[in-house]
Enzyme design. Structure first.
Site, PDB file in Angstrom:
ATOM      1  CB  ALA A 116       3.203   7.257  12.197  1.00  0.00           C
TER       2      ALA A 116
ATOM      3  CG  ASP B  69      11.622   8.610   8.603  1.00  0.00           C
ATOM      4  OD1 ASP B  69      12.120   8.973  10.020  1.00  0.00           O
ATOM      5  OD2 ASP B  69      10.230   7.034   9.428  1.00  0.00           O
TER       6      ASP B  69
ATOM      7  CG  HIS C  23      10.876   5.043  13.227  1.00  0.00           C
ATOM      8  ND1 HIS C  23      11.391   4.065  13.319  1.00  0.00           N
ATOM      9  CD2 HIS C  23       9.443   5.399  12.328  1.00  0.00           C
ATOM     10  CE1 HIS C  23       9.656   3.084  13.054  1.00  0.00           C
ATOM     11  NE2 HIS C  23       9.181   4.056  12.233  1.00  0.00           N
ATOM     12  CG  LEU C  24      10.282  11.941  12.142  1.00  0.00           C
ATOM     13  CD1 LEU C  24      10.651  14.366  11.481  1.00  0.00           C
ATOM     14  CD2 LEU C  24       9.747  12.776  13.268  1.00  0.00           C
TER      15      LEU C  24
ATOM     16  CG  ASP D 205       5.626  -7.315  -3.635  1.00  0.00           C
ATOM     17  OD1 ASP D 205       6.133  -8.436  -3.484  1.00  0.00           O
ATOM     18  OD2 ASP D 205       5.483  -6.075  -2.880  1.00  0.00           O
TER      19      ASP D 205
ATOM     20  NE  ARG E 270      -3.809  -1.889   2.111  1.00  0.00           N
ATOM     21  CZ  ARG E 270      -5.246  -1.955   3.299  1.00  0.00           C
ATOM     22  NH1 ARG E 270      -5.438  -0.909   4.058  1.00  0.00           N
ATOM     23  NH2 ARG E 270      -5.395  -3.025   2.550  1.00  0.00           N
ATOM     24  CB  ILE E 271       4.009   2.661   2.231  1.00  0.00           C
ATOM     25  CG1 ILE E 271       2.830   2.306   3.478  1.00  0.00           C
ATOM     26  CG2 ILE E 271       4.627   3.323   2.084  1.00  0.00           C
ATOM     27  CD1 ILE E 271       3.501   1.911   4.470  1.00  0.00           C
TER      28      ILE E 271
ATOM     29  CD  GLU F  75      13.938   3.039  14.369  1.00  0.00           C
ATOM     30  OE1 GLU F  75      13.203   3.436  14.909  1.00  0.00           O
ATOM     31  OE2 GLU F  75      14.266   3.189  13.707  1.00  0.00           O
TER      32      GLU F  75
ATOM     33  CB  ALA G  42      10.512   6.018   4.873  1.00  0.00           C
TER      34      ALA G  42
END
Length: 529
Positions: free
Chosen positions: A282, A256, A279-280, A171, A151-152, A261, A230
């Protein structure tokens, strides 16, 4: 009559409270304070959390009335889903709340790396006017390689196409016709690496994808390429990327996410051509509000006994007690099917046989689909969105049932037809009062092996010495065989060996075994993730 109690364990948007409505008693606690949480959760019906609250087995055990754990976000790392399921507690999240936000950040990193926006901004604010140093590149007519067309990945492809970029994608779980409908050309990973001016990663983190963009991959790219991650930390090997940047084999990167982390010290941060964010993906007000509202609605549905679209461990509604033990079996068979096939089927049949079919077993089809896509997509897979993933990928899904089951009291088969026409099937059953999960068939081969977290399946031409070779190579690698079954259609024909081991079989070890026994297929399955 008292109202159901909903515990808010972290700060959530006012819209979340509004979405719950007036039918609940709302309480608040500091979920990060362990003692306070364990006291507060004791007599509540539902708890809403984000990332700071840990709902583990201890918390579930302390919650005598708990029916729902709702995570206002995508990940579930801070929720013990297995413990909740065992206790009959539904777990819900907000799997689509941040897909637009995450896609937009990836697009932003592409733009930032192309035009050196953060570096130029920092230099100017530091009193330096460096127009010539930060000359960038246009996106128009450049090739964007999308690794993972979920989806992303699809949203990124659509948005960057508007900049005039030519989009190719890798994919193995997407049919070419589906990609063509989106104006995306499916290619092999090697072709993508060689052709792309920008590479953006949108894959789930699995043993197969960990380090996928590493030394070997980065040896095949253009020196002008820019790499964007990301998605999940670790898919891009950070040390390999640092070496490629240092040697001029990669022009830039936008990151990201990181293998560990929080990450505040990385060799990648020393490169001026690397754009790094903490890690922005969301982190927008809209995404947070969508997540809170989504799980609030799920809590309302769950406590009303209705179907819950975003439940990750149960579908909601009534599931017959005789059917319930089959859910984890069907899901595991789905995961094994995906590992054996290496791609998504064109058609998938979920077959259920035996006494269990006197009940509604539709949920077993959903459970098998959930397993099929568990290691395929980056998003959390639920009983309700699994059919959507199948629809998006053009997979025809059918459920067939029969009360006739000559060899087993109940039997579940996941059978798929691949794009090449090849058919792959995996069969399983439950035995004994503890519902022990067994795999009893792979394709035409009959086996009888307890399901385990770490398994391997190898096909080869039947001949002496194969079992000894397996034992030797695994022994040299320090891997203990827990169980093994060998099956063959006829003497000298195709044979299958299925084995369970105590730990993951590293790919180099599997490759060594496959080469020594001349395996036509060698697959590992890790069900502990």
């Amino acid at each position: 009559m008292s109202k159901p109690v909903v515990l808010i364990a972290e700060e959530l948007s006012p819209a979340t409270i509004d979405a719950l409505g007036p039918d609940f008693e709302i309480r608040h606690t500091n979920g990060a304070d362990r003692a306070e949480l364990l006291t507060a959760i004791a007599d509540v019906d539902a708890i809403l959390i984000r990332s700071a609250t840990k709902v583990d087995a201890e918390a579930v055990a302390a919650a005598r009335r708990l029916k729902v754990v709702a995570r206002a976000g995508v990940g579930l790392d801070n929720v013990d889903v297995a413990a909740a399921t065992k206790a009959g507690v539904m777990v819900v999240n907000a799997p689509t709340s941040n897909i637009v936000t995450a896609a937009e950040l990836a697009c932003g990193l592409i733009l930032a790396t192309a035009r050196n926006i953060p570096q130029a901004n920092a230099a100017l604010k530091d009193g330096e006017w460096k127009r010539s140093k930060y000359t960038g590149v246009e996106l128009s007519e450049k090739v964007l390689g999308v690794v993972g067309l979920g989806r992303i990945g699809v949203l990124v492809a659509q948005r960057m196409s508007a900049f005039g970029m030519k989009v190719v994608a890798y994919d193995p779980y997407v049919q070419p016709a589906r990609a063509a409908q989106m104006g995306v050309k499916l290619v092999s990973l090697d072709e993508l690496l060689e052709a792309s001016d920008f590479i953006t990663v949108h894959l789930p983190k699995t043993p197969e994808t960990l380090g996928l963009i590493g030394d070997e991959a980065l040896a095949k790219v253009k020196p002008s390429v820019r790499v964007i991650n990301a998605a999940r930390g670790g898919i891009v090997d950070e040390n390999a990327l640092a070496s490629a940047l240092k040697e001029g084999r990669v022009a830039g990167a936008g990151l990201d996410v990181y293998a560990t982390e929080p990450c505040t010290d990385s060799p990648l941060f020393a490169f001026d051509q690397v754009v790094a964010t903490p890690h922005l993906g969301a982190s927008t007000g809209e995404a947070q509000e969508k997540a809170g509202v989504a799980v609030a609605r799920s809590v309302r549905l769950a406590l009303a006994g209705e179907l819950v679209p975003d439940a990750v461990n149960v579908q909601g509604g009534v599931i017959a007690e005789d059917v319930r033990p089959g859910l984890p079996l069907a899901e595991r068979l789905g995961r094994i099917f995906t590992a054996l096939s290496g791609e998504v089927a064109v058609r998938l049949d979920v077959e259920v046989y035996g006494e269990i079919t006197q009940h509604d077993v539709k949920v077993l089809e959903l459970s098998a689909l959930k397993g099929v896509f568990e290691d395929v997509v980056a998003e959390t897979v639920s009983y309700v969105n699994a059919p959507l993933f199948a629809q998006e990928r053009g997979v025809e899904v059918r459920l067939t049932t029969s009360s006739d089951s000559p060899d087993h009291r109940n039997l579940v088969i996941v059978r798929g037809t691949l794009g090449s026409g090849e058919e792959i099937s995996v069969s399983g059953t439950l035995t004994g009062p503890k519902h022990c999960q067994k795999i009893v068939g792979v394709n035409e081969h009959d086996i009888d092996l307890n399901l385990a977290d770490h398994m391997a399946f190898l096909r080869y031409t039947d001949r002496p010495g194969v079992v000894g070779t397996l034992g030797r190579v695994l022994g040299e690698a320090g891997l203990n065989i827990a169980g093994m079954q060998v099956s063959r259609a006829e003497e000298g024909g195709e044979a299958l060996v299925a084995l369970t081991v105590d730990d993951d079989i590293p790919q180099p070890v599997l490759a060594e075994i496959a080469e020594e026994i001349g395996a036509t297929s060698a697959r590992v399955v890790n069900l502990d993730r």
